[in-house]
Each structure stands twice: as structure tokens, then as C-alpha cells.
Design an enzyme around this catalytic site. Structure first.
Site, PDB file in Angstrom:
ATOM      1  N   LEU A  92       0.880  -1.162   0.000  1.00 47.86           N
ATOM      2  CA  LEU A  92       0.000   0.000   0.000  1.00 47.86           C
ATOM      3  C   LEU A  92       0.917   1.211   0.000  1.00 47.86           C
ATOM      4  CD1 LEU A  92      -2.687  -0.896   2.718  1.00 47.86           C
ATOM      5  CD2 LEU A  92      -3.026  -0.818   0.240  1.00 47.86           C
ATOM      6  N   ASP A  93       0.595   2.237  -0.808  1.00 46.48           N
ATOM      7  CA  ASP A  93       1.467   3.405  -0.805  1.00 46.48           C
ATOM      8  C   ASP A  93       1.407   4.091   0.559  1.00 46.48           C
ATOM      9  OD1 ASP A  93      -0.324   5.892  -0.856  1.00 46.48           O
ATOM     10  OD2 ASP A  93      -1.148   4.768  -2.548  1.00 46.48           O
ATOM     11  N   ALA A  94       2.393   4.923   0.839  1.00 46.55           N
ATOM     12  CA  ALA A  94       2.548   5.501   2.176  1.00 46.55           C
ATOM     13  C   ALA A  94       1.313   6.264   2.632  1.00 46.55           C
ATOM     14  CB  ALA A  94       3.774   6.412   2.214  1.00 46.55           C
ATOM     15  N   MET A  95       0.602   6.910   1.714  1.00 45.37           N
ATOM     16  CA  MET A  95      -0.544   7.735   2.084  1.00 45.37           C
ATOM     17  C   MET A  95      -1.860   6.966   2.093  1.00 45.37           C
ATOM     18  SD  MET A  95       1.006  10.312   2.934  1.00 45.37           S
ATOM     19  CE  MET A  95      -0.443  11.269   3.385  1.00 45.37           C
ATOM     20  N   THR A  96      -1.805   5.661   1.828  1.00 47.84           N
ATOM     21  CA  THR A  96      -3.001   4.819   1.865  1.00 47.84           C
ATOM     22  C   THR A  96      -2.964   3.954   3.112  1.00 47.84           C
ATOM     23  OG1 THR A  96      -3.183   4.746  -0.544  1.00 47.84           O
ATOM     24  CG2 THR A  96      -4.305   3.012   0.688  1.00 47.84           C
TER      25      THR A  96
END
Length: 265
Positions: A123-127
Site C-alpha cells: 500500500l502506498d505511504a498515504m493509503t
């Protein structure tokens, strides 16, 4: 499938299994399915399959290192050294065991376990949201590899009022820089009358980088907040942000069943 509990060329390392195999009900009890007596009742009732075939004889012996068991059509993990953990990943944490830039990573959550766990996919850092941690490399490969198409469901808070036409477009397909993409399912959860924020649920099997954010931006609704709520048969439920828990036996069985179905085992 390979197994770390197998010796050279797949020979079972369990002496009893190597000689004659182990009684099926004993294996089931060791795996935590039920007591031996209840396991025997399950076998006699035709509820147990070994390598896809129903077994009803109580004297049946199997090799736990190589044979596959299903109870009521749900897969059973016989290797008790495997661990499966659900994490509700917070925003700001990168999906890596060691981030070269020094950002918060997954070690904060894996260091509390004796096993050496790693993440299934990213999951990307902001998700935020559901991330699986495990030491089962075979299962991780199936669940994370795009070719197997395991479904994931996201809740996206996006800018503006999302219309039914936009939902239809997301499902019929749009063109991105790295090729066409379509949501397997999409629906509006909330859509304000003005220019506020909408909540959209998207289900897709693609594992492409930042795919939900790029899809929503391409239809004019940039993502403000994104949470993955479901991965295959697993649901985030009420697990709080930053918390981890072991999968239940039911969840694990569902996950193994999906992975075996995908690889046609």
C-alpha cells in the site's frame, strides 16, 4: 507448492510421515481443526478431502508435508510454523521492512513476532488499511502477483460530486499512461449536492502502482483519503488503525482456499 518443512527433493522430514504417513485425524487435530474424536466424525461424514478427493476411512494416512486437506471445502494449513497476520496500516508508513529514506516502515509491527514476517503486496505511504503479513512465501506470491487477480476493495474520499455516469465509466474502462484499466465493481457511498467530498467504493484485481488514485484523478475526482477495506476474502472489520492480529482459523482457511483455487491445486 514448496514447503520449508520438506527435505531434499521434497522428502518429508517428519520420520513418521516418511515411513507410513500420519493418520488423518491426528494431522487434523495437530492443525487445530478439531479433537481427534471430532475429526474422526468429520471424516466418517464425508466432510474431509485429501488432494481433492473425499476420504471416509478412518485408517487413512497422509503426508502432512505434501498432501492438501480441505474440511467442508475450506483449505486447512497443516504447517503450524506458518503465521498470518492482519495489519491496519496507518498513513505515513511505507510498505517495506526497511526504508532507505528512514521513513516509518513495517518493522514497527513485525518486530513483535518471533517469526520473520513480510508484507503481501504493498500500500502506498498515504493509503491506510488492510495489509497481510506472513512468513508463507507461496501464499504471498499468489495473493500479490497481478496474474492471479485477487480482488481488493477500497473506500476513497474524493473531491467533488461523483455521478452515476462516472461510476459507469470506471467500470467500463479508462485509459491511463500504462494502459487501460477498469474497476470490477464501483459504487457511490455518499455524494453531496455541492462541491464537497464524495465517498466511493472501488473493487479491482489490478495490483498496479497507486491505481485507485490514478483512476479517480483521471475522471476528475482526486483522492483525498484512501483505505483498503478488503483483500480477497479478508475484511478489515473493526481493527483499529495501527493494530495487528492473527487471522482466525476461518479467515486463514478462506485465504488458503482462494490461493489454492487460483493456482488450480
Amino acid at each position: 507448492m514448496t514447503n520449508d518443512n520438506q527435505g531434499i527433493q521434497g522428502t518429508p522430514t517428519n520420520p513418521e510421515a516418511a515411513a507410513d504417513g500420519v493418520r488423518l485425524q491426528k494431522v487434523m487435530a495437530s492443525a487445530g481443526v478439531a479433537s481427534r474424536r471430532v475429526s474422526e466424525e468429520m471424516i466418517a461424514a464425508g466432510r474431509v478431502r485429501v488432494n481433492g478427493k473425499v476420504v471416509t476411512e478412518l485408517g487413512r494416512r497422509i503426508h502432512p508435508d505434501s498432501d492438501l486437506i480441505m474440511v467442508d471445502n475450506v483449505a486447512v494449513q497443516l504447517d503450524t510454523s506458518r503465521r498470518y497476520v492482519m495489519l491496519n496500516k496507518p498513513v505515513g508508513v511505507v510498505s517495506s521492512m526497511q526504508d532507505e529514506s528512514g521513513r516509518p516502515d513495517l518493522r514497527e509491527f513485525t518486530d513483535q513476532f518471533d517469526e520473520r514476517l513480510f508484507n503481501v503486496g504493498r500500500l502506498d505511504a498515504m493509503t491506510s488499511g488492510l495489509l497481510i503479513l506472513t512468513n508463507d512465501g507461496d501464499l504471498a506470491h499468489v495473493l500479490a502477483h497481478p496474474s492471479f487477480g485477487v480482488l481488493k476493495t477500497y473506500i476513497a474520499k474524493v473531491e467533488g460530486r461523483v455521478s452515476a455516469q462516472t461510476i459507469q465509466l470506471l467500470q467500463s474502462g479508462i485509459e491511463l499512461d500504462d494502459g487501460p484499466i477498469s474497476a470490477d465493481k464501483a459504487r457511490i457511498l455518499t455524494s453531496p449536492p455541492g462541491d464537497g467530498f464524495s465517498l466511493v467504493e472501488l473493487t479491482l484485481h489490478s495490483g498496479r502502482n497507486r491505481i485507485v488514485r490514478r483512476m479517480m484523478e483521471s475522471v476528475g475526482h482526486p483522492v483525498v483519503d484512501l483505505v483498503r477495506r478488503q483483500f480477497g476474502p479478508l475484511h478489515l472489520g473493526t481493527l483499529r488503525v495501527g493494530a495487528v492480529r492473527d487471522l482466525t482459523k476461518v479467515e486463514l482457511g478462506q485465504l488458503l482456499t482462494v490461493s489454492r483455487a487460483e493456482t488450480k491445486i
